[in-house]
Design a protein around this motif. Structure first.
Motif: not given
Length: 81
Positions: A12-18
């Motif tokens: 989730x954090x990686x998707x939120x960053x993108x």
């Protein structure tokens, strides 16, 4: 399909960053404020994570336009050094 990764293998954090990186921001400081408020990260940590994501094939599969744009910017900046 993995609910947490949305089927991309990214957390989730990686998707939120993108997702945050794909947005536009109105002025100086707005992006850093969003990083702190929405992701709970210090901007330095955010950019460390983002830079690592740019080399992750899962990130490219998830957000190809954003990742390719950021890769071009990164390469241009490296060439200026």
């Amino acid at each position: 399909m993995d609910q947490e990764s949305g089927g991309t293998g990214l957390g989730r954090r990686e998707r939120d960053i993108l997702a945050l990186e794909g947005r536009g921001f109105p002025g100086p400081g707005a992006k850093e404020r969003a990083i702190r408020e929405e992701l709970g990260l210090a901007p330095v940590r955010y950019y460390q994570l983002l830079n690592a994501l740019l080399d992750d094939p899962r990130a490219l599969a998830h957000a190809p336009v954003t990742v390719n744009r950021l890769r071009r910017i990164r390469e241009r900046r490296r060439g200026e050094r």
